[in-house]
Design a protein around this motif. Structure first.
Motif, PDB file in Angstrom:
ATOM      1  N   ILE A 170       0.985  -1.403  -0.048  1.00  0.00           N
ATOM      2  CA  ILE A 170       0.139  -0.492   0.104  1.00  0.00           C
ATOM      3  C   ILE A 170       0.793   1.425   0.092  1.00  0.00           C
ATOM      4  CG2 ILE A 170      -1.368   1.027   1.431  1.00  0.00           C
ATOM      5  CD1 ILE A 170      -2.916  -1.119   2.449  1.00  0.00           C
TER       6      ILE A 170
ATOM      7  N   VAL B 161      -8.223   1.959   2.124  1.00  0.00           N
ATOM      8  CA  VAL B 161      -7.551   2.102   1.258  1.00  0.00           C
ATOM      9  C   VAL B 161      -8.953   3.290   0.744  1.00  0.00           C
ATOM     10  CG1 VAL B 161      -7.060   1.106  -1.298  1.00  0.00           C
ATOM     11  CG2 VAL B 161      -6.450   0.689   1.010  1.00  0.00           C
TER      12      VAL B 161
ATOM     13  N   ALA C  71      -4.168   6.614   3.786  1.00  0.00           N
ATOM     14  CA  ALA C  71      -2.927   5.462   3.232  1.00  0.00           C
ATOM     15  C   ALA C  71      -1.957   4.557   4.262  1.00  0.00           C
ATOM     16  CB  ALA C  71      -1.875   5.413   1.809  1.00  0.00           C
TER      17      ALA C  71
ATOM     18  N   HIS D  89      -1.815   0.835   5.007  1.00  0.00           N
ATOM     19  CA  HIS D  89      -0.649   0.083   5.839  1.00  0.00           C
ATOM     20  C   HIS D  89      -0.104  -0.154   7.449  1.00  0.00           C
ATOM     21  CE1 HIS D  89       3.787  -0.083   6.076  1.00  0.00           C
ATOM     22  NE2 HIS D  89       4.023   0.662   7.427  1.00  0.00           N
TER      23      HIS D  89
END
Length: 170
Positions: A43, A107, A56, A60
């Motif tokens: 990611i 996401v 993001a 992760h």
């Protein structure tokens, strides 16, 4: 030097599952855990492409964390006592569904700049469509509940069980 298997060294649970079922659950937990860990590592490679880079990084972290958690459950699985296969199935599916759903909505928050559920990571972003904000908010609450229920099932299975006097004299 003789190498003994873990089953001979430690007391394993007296669960209703067969050894093959325990090994299959264990392998599946480990597979999903490592897969989520790898997703968590992939990611941030595209951090510049996300609308919200902070979300993001949160995705992760969630991928790494849930992957590690599933790996730990997989390693501990032989020590968890389930009342039946159905309970082991429930715990497994609750954890797997909540893990993949959690990383998916993180996401989505990163790609679309969602802010309703992600007050800290979404600060300063305009937000996404209202239907998406609401559906992600509901999903986040439901998967949190799924994870908690699965953790309670596992904690119950890890409780200390008293043995009868005959089995303790081995």
């Amino acid at each position: 030097m003789k190498i003994e298997s873990i089953e001979n060294t430690y007391h394993l649970s007296q669960t209703s599952l067969t050894k093959n079922q325990v090994q299959e659950y264990r392998r599946t937990y480990l597979w999903h855990g490592f897969f989520l860990f790898v997703l968590g590592c992939i990611i941030p490679m595209f951090i510049d492409l996300y609308t919200n880079p902070r979300a993001a990084l949160s995705a992760h972290t969630l991928g790494i964390m849930m992957g590690t958690f599933l790996i730990c459950v997989g390693l501990a699985f032989p020590y968890i006592e389930f009342a039946g296969k159905w309970l082991a199935d429930w715990a497994f599916w609750l954890l797997v569904v909540s893990s993949y759903s959690g990383i998916t909505i993180q996401v989505m928050a990163a790609v679309f700049g969602l802010i309703k559920t992600f007050a800290i990571t979404g600060k300063g972003f305009p937000g996404g469509p209202e239907w998406m904000e609401i559906s992600v908010d509901i999903t986040a609450k439901v998967i949190s509940s799924f994870t908690l229920v699965a953790c309670f099932i596992i904690l119950y299975g890890l409780r200390q069980v008293k043995f009868d006097s005959l089995s303790s004299k081995e």
